[in-house]
Design a protein around this motif. Structure first.
Motif, PDB file in Angstrom:
ATOM      1  N   MET A   1       0.891  -1.198  -0.111  1.00  0.00           N
ATOM      2  CA  MET A   1       0.053  -0.133   0.134  1.00  0.00           C
ATOM      3  C   MET A   1       0.799   1.222   0.101  1.00  0.00           C
ATOM      4  N   LYS A  45      -7.865 -12.239  -0.903  1.00  0.00           N
ATOM      5  CA  LYS A  45      -6.597 -12.294  -0.118  1.00  0.00           C
ATOM      6  C   LYS A  45      -6.844 -13.309   0.756  1.00  0.00           C
ATOM      7  N   THR A  63      -7.020   4.114   3.654  1.00  0.00           N
ATOM      8  CA  THR A  63      -5.953   5.089   4.486  1.00  0.00           C
ATOM      9  C   THR A  63      -6.801   6.361   4.414  1.00  0.00           C
ATOM     10  N   TRP A 130      -4.355   5.038  13.385  1.00  0.00           N
ATOM     11  CA  TRP A 130      -5.414   4.205  12.492  1.00  0.00           C
ATOM     12  C   TRP A 130      -6.751   4.150  12.997  1.00  0.00           C
ATOM     13  N   GLY A 144      -8.193   0.537   9.261  1.00  0.00           N
ATOM     14  CA  GLY A 144      -7.367   1.113   8.583  1.00  0.00           C
ATOM     15  C   GLY A 144      -6.482   1.957   8.859  1.00  0.00           C
ATOM     16  N   LYS A 165       5.415   3.276   2.853  1.00  0.00           N
ATOM     17  CA  LYS A 165       4.524   2.268   2.650  1.00  0.00           C
ATOM     18  C   LYS A 165       3.580   1.823   4.136  1.00  0.00           C
ATOM     19  N   ILE A 166       2.460   1.476   4.041  1.00  0.00           N
ATOM     20  CA  ILE A 166       1.713   1.178   5.088  1.00  0.00           C
ATOM     21  C   ILE A 166       1.809  -0.333   5.259  1.00  0.00           C
ATOM     22  N   ILE A 167       2.112  -0.680   6.452  1.00  0.00           N
ATOM     23  CA  ILE A 167       2.130  -2.212   6.800  1.00  0.00           C
ATOM     24  C   ILE A 167       0.912  -2.515   7.955  1.00  0.00           C
ATOM     25  N   VAL A 168      -0.259  -2.986   7.679  1.00  0.00           N
ATOM     26  CA  VAL A 168      -1.192  -3.243   8.586  1.00  0.00           C
ATOM     27  C   VAL A 168      -1.134  -4.728   8.959  1.00  0.00           C
ATOM     28  N   ASN A 200      -0.937  -6.639   5.495  1.00  0.00           N
ATOM     29  CA  ASN A 200      -1.877  -5.972   4.600  1.00  0.00           C
ATOM     30  C   ASN A 200      -2.980  -6.736   4.212  1.00  0.00           C
ATOM     31  N   TYR A 215       1.677 -10.611   0.704  1.00  0.00           N
ATOM     32  CA  TYR A 215       1.928  -9.333   0.258  1.00  0.00           C
ATOM     33  C   TYR A 215       3.217  -9.085  -0.341  1.00  0.00           C
TER      34      TYR A 215
END
Ligand code: C2O
Length: 568
Positions: A1, A45, A63, A130, A144, A165-168, A200, A215
């Motif tokens: 992301m 996913k 996001t 978040w 998110g 980068k977003i890492i959830v 993610n 991912y």
């Protein structure tokens, strides 16, 4: 992301300048509009074809990107069969408690077919936070990231990364999470652990689902990336690691830290951590990215590691990489308390001139809260008893009307403000268990005058078992001024407090069989939830709330509720 930067207001400013040739040079904050449609959606996913509750059909959800000082309006429309509310975890919500979101604390839930617009301003905060559903267990899939960029023209206090980068990180159950928790509530026992972890939204290949794609994190050799890591898991603290690469921690819970290097990030549910990653490993290989449980108590946990892949891209490596071998990550053992302790003890506020740590030096309200589990009788339960959780032996009972409404409109009979400042029957909290593990019930709040300086010592108990508790406070950041193992010692331990550069955050891990001391200034009027961010402990009652009175004048008072505030 990848993070989409919001359109730069200076583009507009410059074009207008060309015409008018006379303009102020200040850049104004913006209003950003988002629409969250809560809908059921299938996701490929996961190793399942079962629809999940999502925002806008996305998992993780969209996001929110804004800048410090911006105002954010999010219209949430509920199209699913569950009533729900959304919490903006870590946003201070100065005077705007109506937009905080925990169901029955600051608002009644948004019912099926209804909508509510959350309206708040991002004052004095920048970094990663978040959002998540704040009712029952829906936050498992309804969550998110929130990215608050610094004000325009203000740099990060570290070198500008090439990309962000977003890492959830999350937890996934094959069955419906609402069914999982309802069954546990019926039986009085612990719920089933999750079936896998996610990065993610992807689990990566699983033993019973080997073709599941993980991912992918593409990087260019020599470049530095900022990863904005969020732990959105319901019940598990996690280790996060990238094979062959060191990470530099620069921020937690949207507060800058003194940078430090680590090969493993430790992150509890509710927490966020920004790290810098320099792509300086051998570009002919791929590298495993892994998230796995950290659990040092003798209780059941999900031992399935989520995996993703870091791969190098560029003119010379693009083709070679598809077939490249993957360097595996060596993960710490699941009970590696020493890894967690080393990481947590390395965290310090940046405490620079621009970003000072404003630690309260004196304290007006000194509170001592035990946090732990208990057992209450229950005739319909499997063992004739029910596992519960408590603070100072009070198992919190959720009201039927939101506490903030009851406070603002002076509705009697919804809560009392007699939450105990310390346990009424002190005992050796980390020694042998007392004979009676039963708790009291109540919707009891602790009242604070505006601007009170507060210290809370959070003491884990060994009732049933000692365990880590990530405690989250709404409406405030706090400083972690001290921590230790065993029972807190009021004479000796405060002498060792760090009042200079303690880490500032919104969610802190109380160590298993130990304590943590936090301080904050109650400069935000309203009703503010405090609870364990392990969702099962919140469900069991490890929660309470503060009611903070208005200060002098309208600028220090809670705003009136918006017209569309949901009704119970
Ligand atoms: Cu992230 Cu009360 O929650």
């Amino acid at each position: 992301m990848e993070i989409q930067r919001p359109r730069q207001p200076w583009v507009l400013v410059l074009s207008v300048f060309a015409v008018v040739c006379l303009l102020p040079t200040t850049v104004h904050s913006m209003v950003r509009h988002y629409k969250f449609n809560v809908v059921m959606k299938n996701t490929t996913k996961l190793c399942s074809s079962k629809p999940i509750v999502t925002v806008n059909g996305m998992f993780p959800g969209p996001t929110i990107v804004a800048r410090e000082d911006d105002t954010v309006l999010v219209k949430v429309v509920n199209h699913v069969k569950y009533n729900l509310s959304i919490h903006w975890h870590g946003i201070r919500q100065l005077r705007t408690g109506w937009a905080d979101g925990p169901a029955y604390i600051t608002q009644c839930p948004i019912q099926t077919g209804q909508s509510y617009t959350y309206n708040f301003t991002l004052a004095g905060q920048r970094g990663t936070l978040w959002w998540h559903a704040h009712i029952l267990w829906l936050r498992a899939t309804v969550h998110g990231a929130i990215v608050i960029l610094p004000k325009l023209g203000v740099p990060y206090p570290f070198p500008q990364p090439h990309k962000e980068k977003i890492i959830v990180l999350g937890e996934w159950w094959k069955s419906d999470v609402e069914a999982v928790i309802n069954e546990a509530t019926r039986s009085g026992l612990a719920p089933n652990v999750s079936d896998a972890h996610t990065i993610n939204g992807h689990t990566g290949p699983l033993p019973n689902c080997p073709s599941q794609q993980g991912y992918g994190l593409p990087v260019k050799p020599g470049k530095t990336y900022m990863l904005r890591i969020v732990n959105a898991a319901l019940n598990e603290e996690l280790f996060f690691k990238i094979a062959g690469h060191e990470l530099t921690v620069v921020e937690v819970d949207a507060v800058y830290t003194k940078p430090f290097k680590t090969d493993t990030v430790v992150i509890a549910p509710g927490q966020t951590t920004n790290v810098l990653l320099t792509a300086n490993a051998y570009a002919g290989s791929n590298y495993m990215v892994a998230a796995t449980t950290y659990m040092d108590a003798p209780i059941a946990f999900d031992n399935v590691t989520a995996t993703a892949t870091l791969h190098y891209v560029g003119p010379t490596t693009a083709n070679a990489n598809a077939a490249a071998k993957t360097v595996l990550a060596t993960l710490p053992p699941q009970n590696a308390t020493w890894v967690a302790t080393k990481f947590i003890k390395s965290l310090r506020s940046l405490n620079s001139e621009e970003y000072p740590a404003r630690v309260p030096m004196n304290v007006d309200h000194s509170l001592f809260f035990t946090v732990g589990l208990g057992v209450n009788p229950c005739r319909s339960c499997v063992n004739g008893s029910r596992v519960v959780a408590d603070i100072n032996n009070v198992t919190f009972v959720m009201p039927k009307i939101a506490l903030l409404q009851a406070h603002f409109f002076n509705l009697p009979g919804v809560f009392t403000d007699d939450f105990p400042a310390r346990p009424s029957h002190p005992y050796n909290y980390t020694g042998t268990q007392p004979a009676n593990p039963a708790t009291m019930k109540g919707t009891r709040l602790y009242r604070l005058p505006y601007n009170a300086r507060v210290e809370i010592v959070l003491q884990d108990t060994g009732m049933i078992t000692p365990e880590n508790h990530p405690i989250h406070l709404h409406g405030f950041n706090f400083f972690e001024v001290g921590r230790g193992l065993g029972n807190f010692n009021q004479k000796k331990d405060p002498k060792k407090f760090n009042l200079v550069d303690p880490v500032e955050r919104n969610t802190v891990g109380v160590p298993a069989g130990g304590w943590v001391a936090i301080r904050f200034t109650a400069d935000n009027p309203g009703v503010w939830f405090m609870h364990c961010h392990l969702e099962i402990h919140t469900t069991w009652g490890l929660k309470m709330a503060f009611v903070v009175d208005n200060g002098d004048g309208p600028n220090h008072s809670l705003l009136p509720p918006p017209a569309d505030l949901p009704k119970c």
